[in-house]
Scaffold this motif. Structure first.
Motif, mmCIF file in Angstrom:
data_model
loop_
_atom_site.group_PDB
_atom_site.id
_atom_site.type_symbol
_atom_site.label_atom_id
_atom_site.label_comp_id
_atom_site.label_asym_id
_atom_site.label_seq_id
_atom_site.Cartn_x
_atom_site.Cartn_y
_atom_site.Cartn_z
ATOM 1 N N PHE A 160 -93.811 -13.524 3.277
ATOM 2 C CA PHE A 160 -92.588 -14.940 4.031
ATOM 3 C C PHE A 160 -92.802 -14.760 5.285
ATOM 4 C CE2 PHE A 160 -91.674 -14.703 -0.219
ATOM 5 C CZ PHE A 160 -92.822 -16.125 -0.860
ATOM 6 N N LYS A 161 -93.238 -16.315 6.236
ATOM 7 C CA LYS A 161 -92.575 -16.426 7.967
ATOM 8 C C LYS A 161 -91.212 -16.528 7.770
ATOM 9 C CE LYS A 161 -97.436 -18.472 7.947
ATOM 10 N NZ LYS A 161 -97.501 -20.078 8.927
ATOM 11 N N ASN A 162 -90.658 -15.605 7.638
ATOM 12 C CA ASN A 162 -88.772 -15.337 7.625
ATOM 13 C C ASN A 162 -88.416 -13.528 8.061
ATOM 14 O OD1 ASN A 162 -88.649 -14.143 5.532
ATOM 15 N ND2 ASN A 162 -88.623 -16.322 4.479
ATOM 16 N N GLY A 163 -87.454 -13.151 8.604
ATOM 17 C CA GLY A 163 -87.122 -11.782 8.220
ATOM 18 C C GLY A 163 -86.967 -11.350 9.770
ATOM 19 N N LYS A 207 -103.530 -16.158 -6.556
ATOM 20 C CA LYS A 207 -103.857 -16.656 -4.451
ATOM 21 C C LYS A 207 -102.720 -15.709 -4.179
ATOM 22 C CE LYS A 207 -106.793 -19.675 -6.761
ATOM 23 N NZ LYS A 207 -106.900 -21.554 -5.830
ATOM 24 N N SER A 208 -101.392 -16.401 -4.619
ATOM 25 C CA SER A 208 -100.220 -16.147 -2.702
ATOM 26 C C SER A 208 -99.970 -14.897 -3.158
ATOM 27 C CB SER A 208 -98.881 -16.269 -3.644
ATOM 28 O OG SER A 208 -98.338 -16.715 -5.176
ATOM 29 N N GLN A 209 -99.746 -13.823 -4.242
ATOM 30 C CA GLN A 209 -99.805 -12.006 -4.090
ATOM 31 C C GLN A 209 -100.933 -11.852 -3.313
ATOM 32 O OE1 GLN A 209 -98.923 -10.104 -8.107
ATOM 33 N NE2 GLN A 209 -99.500 -8.390 -7.302
ATOM 34 N N PHE A 210 -102.341 -12.493 -3.818
ATOM 35 C CA PHE A 210 -103.776 -11.961 -3.246
ATOM 36 C C PHE A 210 -103.882 -12.022 -1.656
ATOM 37 C CE2 PHE A 210 -108.490 -12.262 -1.899
ATOM 38 C CZ PHE A 210 -109.038 -11.148 -2.593
ATOM 39 N N ARG A 211 -103.502 -13.686 -1.032
ATOM 40 C CA ARG A 211 -102.919 -13.525 -0.037
ATOM 41 C C ARG A 211 -102.488 -12.873 0.646
ATOM 42 N NH1 ARG A 211 -103.649 -18.090 3.411
ATOM 43 N NH2 ARG A 211 -101.876 -17.838 5.054
ATOM 44 N N THR A 212 -101.203 -12.156 0.557
ATOM 45 C CA THR A 212 -100.207 -11.409 0.865
ATOM 46 C C THR A 212 -100.951 -10.009 1.446
ATOM 47 O OG1 THR A 212 -98.338 -11.240 -0.897
ATOM 48 C CG2 THR A 212 -98.010 -12.688 0.758
ATOM 49 N N GLU A 213 -100.780 -9.954 -0.043
ATOM 50 C CA GLU A 213 -101.103 -7.675 0.003
ATOM 51 C C GLU A 213 -102.691 -7.341 0.070
ATOM 52 O OE1 GLU A 213 -99.519 -6.594 -4.180
ATOM 53 O OE2 GLU A 213 -97.415 -7.494 -3.386
ATOM 54 N N TYR A 214 -103.684 -8.559 -0.548
ATOM 55 C CA TYR A 214 -105.053 -8.100 -0.497
ATOM 56 C C TYR A 214 -105.412 -9.383 0.809
ATOM 57 C CZ TYR A 214 -104.223 -5.269 -4.080
ATOM 58 O OH TYR A 214 -103.557 -3.875 -4.737
ATOM 59 N N LEU A 215 -105.447 -10.100 1.506
ATOM 60 C CA LEU A 215 -105.947 -10.107 2.564
ATOM 61 C C LEU A 215 -105.131 -10.315 3.855
ATOM 62 C CD1 LEU A 215 -106.819 -13.709 1.578
ATOM 63 C CD2 LEU A 215 -108.246 -12.002 1.571
ATOM 64 N N GLY A 216 -104.015 -10.082 3.378
ATOM 65 C CA GLY A 216 -102.709 -9.508 4.870
ATOM 66 C C GLY A 216 -101.860 -10.509 5.263
ATOM 67 N N LEU A 217 -102.044 -11.694 4.659
ATOM 68 C CA LEU A 217 -101.364 -13.163 5.356
ATOM 69 C C LEU A 217 -100.200 -13.438 5.013
ATOM 70 C CD1 LEU A 217 -104.595 -15.063 4.875
ATOM 71 C CD2 LEU A 217 -104.404 -13.453 6.992
ATOM 72 N N ALA A 219 -97.346 -15.766 3.843
ATOM 73 C CA ALA A 219 -97.029 -16.787 3.087
ATOM 74 C C ALA A 219 -96.064 -18.054 3.616
ATOM 75 C CB ALA A 219 -96.439 -16.641 1.793
ATOM 76 N N ASP A 220 -96.148 -19.279 3.265
ATOM 77 C CA ASP A 220 -95.398 -19.863 3.993
ATOM 78 C C ASP A 220 -93.632 -19.485 2.986
ATOM 79 O OD1 ASP A 220 -96.913 -21.324 5.583
ATOM 80 O OD2 ASP A 220 -97.637 -22.490 3.580
ATOM 81 N N ASP A 221 -92.585 -19.638 3.630
ATOM 82 C CA ASP A 221 -91.501 -19.754 3.289
ATOM 83 C C ASP A 221 -91.530 -20.202 1.588
ATOM 84 O OD1 ASP A 221 -90.686 -18.799 5.617
ATOM 85 O OD2 ASP A 221 -89.232 -20.144 6.526
ATOM 86 N N ASN A 222 -91.729 -20.911 1.743
ATOM 87 C CA ASN A 222 -91.813 -21.634 0.115
ATOM 88 C C ASN A 222 -92.855 -22.015 -0.385
ATOM 89 O OD1 ASN A 222 -88.617 -21.214 -0.295
ATOM 90 N ND2 ASN A 222 -88.606 -22.516 1.020
ATOM 91 N N ALA A 223 -93.347 -21.034 -0.673
ATOM 92 C CA ALA A 223 -95.303 -21.071 -1.193
ATOM 93 C C ALA A 223 -95.184 -22.172 -3.300
ATOM 94 C CB ALA A 223 -95.872 -20.044 -0.990
ATOM 95 N N GLY A 224 -96.035 -22.885 -2.709
ATOM 96 C CA GLY A 224 -96.633 -24.013 -3.977
ATOM 97 C C GLY A 224 -97.283 -22.702 -4.824
ATOM 98 N N VAL A 225 -96.491 -22.893 -6.186
ATOM 99 C CA VAL A 225 -97.350 -21.875 -7.102
ATOM 100 C C VAL A 225 -98.385 -22.413 -8.093
ATOM 101 C CG1 VAL A 225 -96.157 -20.169 -9.002
ATOM 102 C CG2 VAL A 225 -94.363 -21.059 -7.666
ATOM 103 N N PHE A 226 -98.434 -23.823 -8.477
ATOM 104 C CA PHE A 226 -99.317 -23.782 -9.386
ATOM 105 C C PHE A 226 -100.317 -24.924 -8.359
ATOM 106 C CE2 PHE A 226 -95.205 -23.407 -12.421
ATOM 107 C CZ PHE A 226 -95.629 -22.333 -12.721
ATOM 108 N N SER A 227 -101.073 -24.157 -7.604
ATOM 109 C CA SER A 227 -102.357 -24.786 -6.810
ATOM 110 C C SER A 227 -103.204 -25.519 -7.764
ATOM 111 C CB SER A 227 -102.201 -24.145 -6.185
ATOM 112 O OG SER A 227 -103.249 -22.763 -5.954
ATOM 113 N N GLY A 228 -103.888 -24.841 -9.041
ATOM 114 C CA GLY A 228 -104.884 -25.487 -10.072
ATOM 115 C C GLY A 228 -104.335 -26.137 -10.758
ATOM 116 N N TYR A 229 -103.158 -26.378 -10.999
ATOM 117 C CA TYR A 229 -102.947 -27.224 -12.113
ATOM 118 C C TYR A 229 -103.612 -28.106 -11.981
ATOM 119 C CZ TYR A 229 -99.873 -30.278 -9.883
ATOM 120 O OH TYR A 229 -99.125 -31.661 -8.835
ATOM 121 N N LYS A 230 -103.911 -29.155 -11.343
ATOM 122 C CA LYS A 230 -104.326 -30.674 -11.387
ATOM 123 C C LYS A 230 -105.468 -30.983 -11.644
ATOM 124 C CE LYS A 230 -101.275 -32.816 -7.909
ATOM 125 N NZ LYS A 230 -101.479 -33.477 -6.121
#
Length: 417
Positions: A160-163, A207-217, A219-230
């Motif tokens: 996340f963008k802290n620490g 997606k959130s885990q893929f973004r940080t670990e395998y794209l090296g980006l 994440a926001d401090d508090n990231a929404g979890v269920f992005s595709g539920y709608k």
């Protein structure tokens, strides 16, 4: 200076080594933001060796989040140089290596906390997976470098963008004289992680885990979890049928606005029942759930209730009343909760699940958040303060029931004479 051959760094590793090559006694800091499987720990091990071999009587150290990680790196480094005759002694308990030129390398973990005080570094201090180490640990170990102005190498996959890892990385991007940041996304690292492997990871992790670990980006401090539920909501007016039912139950803790929720999926992963209430006594809750199970006795395949708090005694009562039902209780810990939520994330992202158009459930899915605690290094999933996650948990438990019953497949065996 002495040299030690046998390691050919990749371009992204070599640039870090070049920056650190003449930093002894300068107090400079290199910060590396890395994707998974790009050789960051391997680079760190070789950077330790560079200082230990080329600067006689120096002391260098590597700090990792856990003791098991420290022990792993210690063993890898010993194995790499054990045939070179440069090891004077090694201590597998203290995780220390002494070289014949008087240099020493030791390994520590942030789990050791207050026992980290009092060390002095004259070579280099390396902090691995720094995004998973809290600021208070940095305050304990950074004084190690003060006396000899030892340089630091701070390496991590982003979170996340802290620490301190995020702060140091940002400073290093802005022409700092003391801190230089390296983004390994700027390099072609496909030699370690091919496009095919990357796509495989994209398919099997959230997606959130893929973004940080395998794209090296970051994440926001508090990231929404269920992005595709709608996209997985069943439109109102469409009737769903069911031949089988997979039930998840999240029991109320009877405090605040907490609800008991029953969610049921059919054999296609479609949510066909959703009940929630917070106005029933314990016996009334058992009556309601048992009546539901008896009413759908022919269809219910498995029930997964949460066993924490009141869940265990209420489940025992249900078992006594409905002895025919297949019940697999779920004990919620941070790890087990993360597992069922991650699986539900993937279900939404892959469009494998369909859910009812219910206002309470939709609201809770929409605000559900992932948070990272830098002190404990734990990722937690929770609803924002003042809101609940009852329907999210019940839905995740029903998805667990669906997967546990369907992952083995269905077989029909017949015998003929």
């Amino acid at each position: 200076m002495a040299t030690f051959q046998g390691y050919t760094p990749q371009p992204w590793q070599a640039d870090v080594h070049r920056y650190l090559a003449n930093t002894l006694g300068t107090g400079k800091i290199a910060v590396v933001k890395s994707k998974r499987q790009c050789g960051k720990t391997y680079m760190c091990e070789n950077q330790l060796l560079f200082f230990a071999i080329n600067y006689c009587n120096s002391v260098s150290a590597m700090l990792s989040p856990t003791l098991s990680q420290s022990r792993k790196v210690f063993k890898e480094l010993v194995k790499a140089i054990q045939d070179s005759n440069i090891i004077k002694r090694k201590n597998e308990t203290l995780l220390e290596i002494d070289l014949i030129n008087g240099s020493q390398i030791f390994f520590k973990s942030s789990e050791q906390r207050d026992s980290l005080r009092g060390y002095t570094i004259s070579g280099i201090l390396i902090i691995d997976e720094a995004a998973f180490i809290s600021d208070d640990i940095l305050q304990l170990v950074s004084p190690w470098c003060n006396v000899h102005r030892a340089p630091m190498l701070i390496v991590s996959t982003p979170m996340f963008k802290n620490g301190f890892f995020y702060r140091y990385y940002e400073i290093g991007l802005n022409n700092s004289k003391e801190i230089k940041s390296f983004d390994w996304n700027d390099y072609d690292t496909s030699v370690f992680l091919s496009a095919e492997q990357l796509e495989n990871y994209r398919q099997i992790i959230p997606k959130s885990q893929f973004r940080t670990e395998y794209l090296g980006l970051f994440a926001d401090d508090n990231a929404g979890v269920f992005s595709g539920y709608k996209e997985c909501i069943i439109p109102r007016g469409i009737n769903t049928t069911y031949k089988q039912l997979y039930v998840g139950i999240d029991f109320s803790n009877q405090t605040g606005n907490d609800y008991t929720v029953l969610s049921a999926l059919n054999e296609r992963g479609e949510q066909v029942f959703l009940y929630y209430f917070n106005d029933k006594t314990n016996s009334q809750q058992v009556d309601f759930i048992c009546n539901f199970l008896e009413q759908h006795r022919a269809q219910v395949r498995i029930v997964v209730p949460e066993l924490n708090s009141l869940g265990s005694p209420l489940t025992d009562s249900i078992k006594q009343r409905c002895q025919w039902v297949n019940i697999e209780g779920h004990i919620t810990s941070n790890k087990s909760k993360n597992e069922i939520i991650n699986n539900l994330q993937l279900a939404f992202e892959r469009k494998e699940i369909k859910i009812m158009d219910d206002e309470k459930q939709t609201k809770e899915l929409g605000v559900y958040a992932m948070e990272f605690n830098p002190k404990t290094r734990n990722i937690t999933y929770n609803a924002p303060q003042g809101l609940n996650d009852d329907t999210c948990i019940a839905l995740a438990l029903s998805w667990k029931a669906f997967n546990s019953a369907t992952s083995f497949g269905q077989y029909m065996i017949s015998f003929s004479r």
